[in-house]
Design a protein around this motif. Structure first.
Motif, mmCIF file in Angstrom:
data_model
loop_
_atom_site.group_PDB
_atom_site.id
_atom_site.type_symbol
_atom_site.label_atom_id
_atom_site.label_comp_id
_atom_site.label_asym_id
_atom_site.label_seq_id
_atom_site.Cartn_x
_atom_site.Cartn_y
_atom_site.Cartn_z
ATOM 1 N N ASP A 129 0.093 45.565 37.651
ATOM 2 C CA ASP A 129 1.258 45.518 38.549
ATOM 3 C C ASP A 129 2.562 45.712 37.784
ATOM 4 O O ASP A 129 3.564 45.032 38.029
ATOM 5 C CB ASP A 129 1.285 44.188 39.322
ATOM 6 C CG ASP A 129 0.272 44.162 40.453
ATOM 7 O OD1 ASP A 129 -0.102 45.254 40.954
ATOM 8 O OD2 ASP A 129 -0.155 43.064 40.841
ATOM 9 N N THR A 156 -6.373 42.309 48.867
ATOM 10 C CA THR A 156 -5.029 42.561 48.362
ATOM 11 C C THR A 156 -5.073 43.597 47.236
ATOM 12 O O THR A 156 -6.064 43.742 46.537
ATOM 13 C CB THR A 156 -4.368 41.270 47.859
ATOM 14 O OG1 THR A 156 -5.214 40.679 46.847
ATOM 15 C CG2 THR A 156 -4.187 40.283 48.987
ATOM 16 N N ALA A 157 -3.978 44.309 47.067
ATOM 17 C CA ALA A 157 -3.923 45.414 46.107
ATOM 18 C C ALA A 157 -3.433 44.945 44.745
ATOM 19 O O ALA A 157 -2.607 44.033 44.643
ATOM 20 C CB ALA A 157 -3.003 46.516 46.625
ATOM 21 N N VAL A 158 -3.957 45.583 43.693
ATOM 22 C CA VAL A 158 -3.478 45.361 42.335
ATOM 23 C C VAL A 158 -3.433 46.712 41.638
ATOM 24 O O VAL A 158 -4.377 47.493 41.708
ATOM 25 C CB VAL A 158 -4.374 44.356 41.575
ATOM 26 C CG1 VAL A 158 -5.818 44.812 41.529
ATOM 27 C CG2 VAL A 158 -3.841 44.110 40.162
ATOM 28 N N ARG A 159 -2.298 47.013 40.992
ATOM 29 C CA ARG A 159 -2.098 48.309 40.343
ATOM 30 C C ARG A 159 -2.340 48.174 38.840
ATOM 31 O O ARG A 159 -1.744 47.310 38.185
ATOM 32 C CB ARG A 159 -0.682 48.809 40.616
ATOM 33 C CG ARG A 159 -0.381 50.194 40.041
ATOM 34 C CD ARG A 159 0.879 50.765 40.690
ATOM 35 N NE ARG A 159 1.955 49.795 40.665
ATOM 36 C CZ ARG A 159 2.839 49.687 39.665
ATOM 37 N NH1 ARG A 159 2.748 50.489 38.592
ATOM 38 N NH2 ARG A 159 3.791 48.787 39.722
ATOM 39 N N ASP A 170 -2.682 55.673 36.157
ATOM 40 C CA ASP A 170 -2.487 54.485 36.974
ATOM 41 C C ASP A 170 -3.382 54.581 38.201
ATOM 42 O O ASP A 170 -3.647 55.680 38.712
ATOM 43 C CB ASP A 170 -1.030 54.347 37.427
ATOM 44 C CG ASP A 170 -0.080 54.125 36.261
ATOM 45 O OD1 ASP A 170 -0.458 53.397 35.325
ATOM 46 O OD2 ASP A 170 1.028 54.688 36.280
ATOM 47 N N LEU A 171 -3.837 53.453 38.674
ATOM 48 C CA LEU A 171 -4.630 53.431 39.894
ATOM 49 C C LEU A 171 -4.447 52.094 40.581
ATOM 50 O O LEU A 171 -4.079 51.098 39.956
ATOM 51 C CB LEU A 171 -6.102 53.685 39.603
ATOM 52 C CG LEU A 171 -6.941 52.574 38.943
ATOM 53 C CD1 LEU A 171 -8.414 52.878 39.103
ATOM 54 C CD2 LEU A 171 -6.613 52.430 37.464
ATOM 55 N N THR A 172 -4.685 52.083 41.884
ATOM 56 C CA THR A 172 -4.574 50.864 42.668
ATOM 57 C C THR A 172 -5.952 50.476 43.192
ATOM 58 O O THR A 172 -6.658 51.297 43.786
ATOM 59 C CB THR A 172 -3.603 51.054 43.851
ATOM 60 O OG1 THR A 172 -2.291 51.355 43.340
ATOM 61 C CG2 THR A 172 -3.520 49.777 44.692
ATOM 62 N N ARG A 174 -8.378 47.371 45.262
ATOM 63 C CA ARG A 174 -8.351 46.260 46.201
ATOM 64 C C ARG A 174 -9.280 45.166 45.701
ATOM 65 O O ARG A 174 -10.452 45.416 45.417
ATOM 66 C CB ARG A 174 -8.822 46.725 47.587
ATOM 67 C CG ARG A 174 -7.902 47.750 48.240
ATOM 68 C CD ARG A 174 -6.723 47.067 48.895
ATOM 69 N NE ARG A 174 -5.753 48.045 49.395
ATOM 70 C CZ ARG A 174 -4.606 47.722 49.969
ATOM 71 N NH1 ARG A 174 -4.297 46.434 50.100
ATOM 72 N NH2 ARG A 174 -3.779 48.635 50.389
ATOM 73 N N ARG A 175 -8.737 43.970 45.534
ATOM 74 C CA ARG A 175 -9.573 42.857 45.101
ATOM 75 C C ARG A 175 -10.709 42.628 46.100
ATOM 76 O O ARG A 175 -10.545 42.840 47.295
ATOM 77 C CB ARG A 175 -8.740 41.590 44.954
ATOM 78 C CG ARG A 175 -7.647 41.694 43.895
ATOM 79 C CD ARG A 175 -6.863 40.391 43.803
ATOM 80 N NE ARG A 175 -5.828 40.458 42.769
ATOM 81 C CZ ARG A 175 -4.559 40.789 42.997
ATOM 82 N NH1 ARG A 175 -4.161 41.077 44.226
ATOM 83 N NH2 ARG A 175 -3.691 40.823 42.006
#
Length: 367
Positions: A129, A156-159, A170-172, A174-175
């Protein structure tokens, strides 16, 4: 507290929680009464005044000088207990901090967000993030990935900022809600079996026993405890029982009252055994290492362990948050104190630790 290479989620070296059914043989010391009551009163007074009970409890724990004391929100403690039960919210990465402070992915859980995104062992984690992770403790990296500060849930998202060779991207992700794989076993060269324990979650002790039974008869075993942050003490004792025929595993004190933890009889005492440790080996993992070393059951190879030799016990506060307080510290069978000192391996080894273990096992296997 959460110093583990299981970056997606881990467990510390605690006794069962306030709402948890105590496993058979588990020790349940009482939290020192005066300290527990002081913290509970601070929380209750804050609640009555319309202030945050959790913040008041945190201040009280900080004033107590308890190095390992901590206060968790109800959501944080639910995650903590789930981790001890073998479940967690995360992305499915195992990692370690290299000598230069870089965070390297060591393993990716199958069918996890990280695996689906193509992340693989050997990749470097640069940021979470937007926060750079080079040089940071694995504890901090874990907290960022889990989203502890945000009480992040599944979905929830984490980058992530990643690097592989000369490529950076970079990538996103989802937990997701994942189950832990705290014990894995694989066959190495010359019939050697490597049993890796990432943390001591519920059932991990029996998993070690099962892995040992499946290993080739009389073949050497490498017990890899590197980066193991600890977990349930009872599971570490069960794991010790796989290699010992009864006897003392550790002693600990609770306000001066001495207690002892013993292995069950009938373990495999003949098979050559090497235990691998490093600076991320802590708490219950140090307890297991110390028992195997003191009783001459294993040769310990690697680097000095972390040095968390204390026992925590949680208590519920009026607002549902949980204060986890130190109630004692443990000693190895020979009486060594681990807290603040760690365990020194029999043989120092760095990047070539597994090769050193193979050499040791070849010598142990000689008549």
């Amino acid at each position: 507290m959460f110093a583990s290479v299981l970056v997606a989620g881990a467990a510390t070296g605690s006794l069962p929680g306030p709402d948890r059914k105590t496993p058979v043989g588990a020790a349940r010391p009482a939290v020192p009464q005066a300290r527990s009551e002081e913290i509970a009163k601070a929380a209750a007074d804050a609640m009555a005044a319309g202030k945050s009970p959790m913040e008041a409890a945190e201040r009280a724990v900080s004033r107590s000088g308890d190095r390992w004391g901590a206060v968790y929100s109800p959501a944080e403690y639910e995650e903590f207990e789930d981790a001890l039960d073998g479940a967690y919210t995360g992305v499915g990465l195992w990692a370690r901090r290299e000598g230069r402070g870089r965070i390297e992915v060591t393993r990716v859980r199958t069918r996890s967000p990280a695996a689906d995104a193509g992340i693989r062992a050997g990749d470097r984690l640069r940021s979470v993030d937007g926060a750079k992770v080079d040089g940071r403790p694995v504890t901090d990296v874990l907290s960022l990935l889990r989203g502890d500060a945000k009480d992040a849930r599944a979905g929830t998202a984490v980058r992530l900022g990643m690097e592989r060779g000369t490529r950076a991207w970079d990538l996103t992700l989802r937990r997701a809600r994942l189950s832990t794989e705290s014990v894995t076993a694989r066959e190495h060269t010359d019939g050697i079996t490597v049993i890796t324990i990432s943390s001591f979650t519920k059932g991990s002790g029996d998993a070690v026993r099962s892995a040992l039974r499946r290993a080739p008869s009389a073949a050497g075993v490498v017990l890899d405890l590197r980066g193991n942050s600890g977990g349930l003490l009872t599971e570490a004792v069960t794991a010790a029982s796989a290699f010992l025929d009864g006897g003392l595993v550790a002693t600990y004190d609770v306000d001066g009252d001495q207690r002892a933890l013993h292995a069950a009889p009938g373990g495999d005492t003949a098979r050559p055994l090497v235990a691998l440790v490093d600076g991320g080996t802590m708490s219950a993992a140090e307890l297991l290492t110390g028992a195997l070393q003191d009783r001459g059951r294993a040769v310990v190879v690697g680097s000095r362990t972390f040095g968390k030799g204390s026992v925590q016990m949680p208590s519920r506060l009026p607002d549902g948050s949980v204060a986890e307080l130190t109630v004692g510290r443990y000693r190895t069978p020979s009486g060594r104190i681990v807290d603040g000192r760690g365990i020194t391996p029999d043989l120092e080894a760095g990047s070539g630790v597994l090769r050193r273990a193979e050499t040791v096992l070849s010598g142990l296997g000689e008549p």
